[in-house]
Write a protein that holds these residues in place. Sequence first.
Motif, PDB file in Angstrom:
ATOM      1  N   ASN A   4       0.859  -1.216  -0.054  1.00 34.69           N
ATOM      2  CA  ASN A   4      -0.003  -0.064  -0.034  1.00 34.69           C
ATOM      3  C   ASN A   4       0.977   1.302   0.133  1.00 34.69           C
ATOM      4  O   ASN A   4       0.545   2.083  -0.705  1.00 34.69           O
ATOM      5  CB  ASN A   4      -0.903  -0.040   1.089  1.00 34.69           C
ATOM      6  N   ILE A   5       2.035   1.270   0.783  1.00 36.71           N
ATOM      7  CA  ILE A   5       2.668   2.288   1.003  1.00 36.71           C
ATOM      8  C   ILE A   5       3.578   2.824  -0.369  1.00 36.71           C
ATOM      9  O   ILE A   5       3.578   3.712  -0.865  1.00 36.71           O
ATOM     10  CB  ILE A   5       3.850   2.420   2.088  1.00 36.71           C
ATOM     11  N   ALA A   6       4.054   1.667  -0.953  1.00 36.01           N
ATOM     12  CA  ALA A   6       4.667   1.654  -2.259  1.00 36.01           C
ATOM     13  C   ALA A   6       3.676   2.261  -3.341  1.00 36.01           C
ATOM     14  O   ALA A   6       4.152   3.182  -4.433  1.00 36.01           O
ATOM     15  CB  ALA A   6       5.280   0.247  -2.851  1.00 36.01           C
ATOM     16  N   LYS A   7       2.423   1.667  -3.304  1.00 38.33           N
ATOM     17  CA  LYS A   7       1.463   2.248  -4.399  1.00 38.33           C
ATOM     18  C   LYS A   7       1.090   3.536  -4.265  1.00 38.33           C
ATOM     19  O   LYS A   7       1.186   4.515  -5.131  1.00 38.33           O
ATOM     20  CB  LYS A   7       0.224   1.363  -4.105  1.00 38.33           C
ATOM     21  N   MET A   8       0.866   4.281  -2.874  1.00 37.42           N
ATOM     22  CA  MET A   8       0.630   5.590  -2.817  1.00 37.42           C
ATOM     23  C   MET A   8       1.737   6.441  -3.075  1.00 37.42           C
ATOM     24  O   MET A   8       1.750   7.605  -3.441  1.00 37.42           O
ATOM     25  CB  MET A   8       0.184   5.845  -1.254  1.00 37.42           C
ATOM     26  N   SER A   9       3.015   5.943  -2.679  1.00 35.81           N
ATOM     27  CA  SER A   9       4.091   6.774  -2.873  1.00 35.81           C
ATOM     28  C   SER A   9       4.435   6.681  -4.592  1.00 35.81           C
ATOM     29  O   SER A   9       4.980   7.911  -4.937  1.00 35.81           O
ATOM     30  CB  SER A   9       5.421   6.012  -2.456  1.00 35.81           C
ATOM     31  N   ALA A  10       3.854   5.906  -5.168  1.00 41.46           N
ATOM     32  CA  ALA A  10       3.952   6.053  -6.634  1.00 41.46           C
ATOM     33  C   ALA A  10       2.896   7.018  -7.068  1.00 41.46           C
ATOM     34  O   ALA A  10       3.008   7.178  -8.400  1.00 41.46           O
ATOM     35  CB  ALA A  10       3.997   4.543  -7.287  1.00 41.46           C
ATOM     36  N   GLY A  11       2.061   7.532  -6.373  1.00 43.20           N
ATOM     37  CA  GLY A  11       0.946   8.444  -6.692  1.00 43.20           C
ATOM     38  C   GLY A  11      -0.176   7.608  -7.257  1.00 43.20           C
ATOM     39  O   GLY A  11      -1.235   8.246  -7.890  1.00 43.20           O
ATOM     40  N   THR A  12      -0.406   6.403  -6.798  1.00 36.69           N
ATOM     41  CA  THR A  12      -1.599   5.685  -7.167  1.00 36.69           C
ATOM     42  C   THR A  12      -2.468   5.426  -6.132  1.00 36.69           C
ATOM     43  O   THR A  12      -2.035   5.053  -4.988  1.00 36.69           O
ATOM     44  CB  THR A  12      -1.343   4.265  -7.494  1.00 36.69           C
ATOM     45  N   PRO A  13      -3.610   5.808  -6.090  1.00 38.49           N
ATOM     46  CA  PRO A  13      -4.833   5.929  -5.085  1.00 38.49           C
ATOM     47  C   PRO A  13      -5.136   4.469  -4.672  1.00 38.49           C
ATOM     48  O   PRO A  13      -4.962   3.413  -5.572  1.00 38.49           O
ATOM     49  CB  PRO A  13      -5.930   6.388  -5.416  1.00 38.49           C
ATOM     50  N   LEU A  14      -5.289   4.169  -3.360  1.00 35.53           N
ATOM     51  CA  LEU A  14      -5.583   2.666  -3.284  1.00 35.53           C
ATOM     52  C   LEU A  14      -7.262   2.648  -3.531  1.00 35.53           C
ATOM     53  O   LEU A  14      -7.949   3.401  -3.450  1.00 35.53           O
ATOM     54  CB  LEU A  14      -5.609   2.702  -1.422  1.00 35.53           C
ATOM     55  N   ASP A  15      -7.348   1.188  -3.658  1.00 36.21           N
ATOM     56  CA  ASP A  15      -8.774   0.931  -4.136  1.00 36.21           C
ATOM     57  C   ASP A  15      -9.440   0.257  -2.665  1.00 36.21           C
ATOM     58  O   ASP A  15      -8.550  -0.118  -1.517  1.00 36.21           O
ATOM     59  CB  ASP A  15      -8.925   0.292  -5.234  1.00 36.21           C
ATOM     60  N   ASP A  16     -10.543  -0.225  -2.763  1.00 42.39           N
ATOM     61  CA  ASP A  16     -11.126  -0.985  -1.573  1.00 42.39           C
ATOM     62  C   ASP A  16     -10.566  -2.168  -1.336  1.00 42.39           C
ATOM     63  O   ASP A  16     -10.711  -2.353   0.007  1.00 42.39           O
ATOM     64  CB  ASP A  16     -12.920  -1.106  -1.699  1.00 42.39           C
ATOM     65  N   ALA A  17     -10.022  -2.696  -2.268  1.00 33.52           N
ATOM     66  CA  ALA A  17      -9.508  -4.085  -2.034  1.00 33.52           C
ATOM     67  C   ALA A  17      -7.946  -4.073  -1.163  1.00 33.52           C
ATOM     68  O   ALA A  17      -7.534  -4.503  -0.193  1.00 33.52           O
ATOM     69  CB  ALA A  17      -9.084  -4.943  -3.378  1.00 33.52           C
ATOM     70  N   ASP A  18      -7.474  -2.992  -1.623  1.00 37.92           N
ATOM     71  CA  ASP A  18      -6.023  -2.750  -0.945  1.00 37.92           C
ATOM     72  C   ASP A  18      -6.186  -2.065   0.549  1.00 37.92           C
ATOM     73  O   ASP A  18      -5.700  -2.174   1.625  1.00 37.92           O
ATOM     74  CB  ASP A  18      -5.458  -1.216  -1.604  1.00 37.92           C
ATOM     75  N   ARG A  19      -7.440  -1.479   0.704  1.00 38.51           N
ATOM     76  CA  ARG A  19      -7.746  -0.852   2.121  1.00 38.51           C
ATOM     77  C   ARG A  19      -8.270  -1.772   2.900  1.00 38.51           C
ATOM     78  O   ARG A  19      -8.243  -1.708   4.284  1.00 38.51           O
ATOM     79  CB  ARG A  19      -8.768   0.403   2.217  1.00 38.51           C
ATOM     80  N   ALA A  20      -9.002  -2.933   2.706  1.00 40.92           N
ATOM     81  CA  ALA A  20      -9.649  -3.829   3.273  1.00 40.92           C
ATOM     82  C   ALA A  20      -8.880  -4.575   4.345  1.00 40.92           C
ATOM     83  O   ALA A  20      -9.205  -4.544   5.605  1.00 40.92           O
ATOM     84  CB  ALA A  20     -10.454  -5.036   2.667  1.00 40.92           C
TER      85      ALA A  20
END
Length: 174
Positions: free
Chosen positions: A49-65
Motif C-alpha cells: 500500500n505504501i509503495a502504491k501511494m508513494s508512486a502516486g496511485t490511489p488505493l482501492d477498496d481491496a487495498d484498504r480492506a
Amino acid sequence: MAPTPAIPAPPVVVVMGVAGTGKTTIGRRLAELLGVPYAEGDDFHPPANIAKMSAGTPLDDADRAPWLDLIGAWADEHRASGGVVSCSALKRVYRDRLRAAAPGLFFVHLSGERELIEERMSGRKGHFMPRSLLDSQFATLEPLRPDEAGVVVDLSAAPEEIARTAEAALRDLP
C-alpha cells in the motif's frame, strides 16, 4: 499538556479525514488529553500500500480492506480501556467495517479547505503520501452522516483547540 480527568469508560476514537488534515497530530494530542493509547493508522499499511501511494496511485477498496481490518482489530482490543487511532476512514463502508470490528467507535472528522490542506502537505517532510493524491482523497470522502457517532471539527484552528473540541464532544456523549 496535562491530562484532564478521565472520561468514564472512554470510547475508542478514530481521527479521520483526507491526507494532510493533521490526523496524527490531533490523534496524539487527543490521546494524551484522554489518557489513552494512540495508534498511527499509517503503521498498519502493508508495504504494498505504501509503495502504491508513494508512486502516486490511489488505493482501492481491496487495498484498504486488510488495513481497515488491522485497525479494527486494534480498536477492538482497546474497547475496554479506550484509545485513539488515526485512519482516513473516507467512505461510510470503511467506517462500517471498523464499527463491525469494534462497536461503539466515535469518529472525529477533521475537515477544512482544500487549499489549507494542500499547503500543509507541501510543508511536511518524509511522508509517503504525495499531494497528487489529494484529489482522489476528496473524491472518495463521504462525510459523517447524522446516524454516525462522531463530530466534524474545523482543522483551521490550532491543534490544541481542535483536540479540546474533540474531547468536549466526547464528554457530551450519553
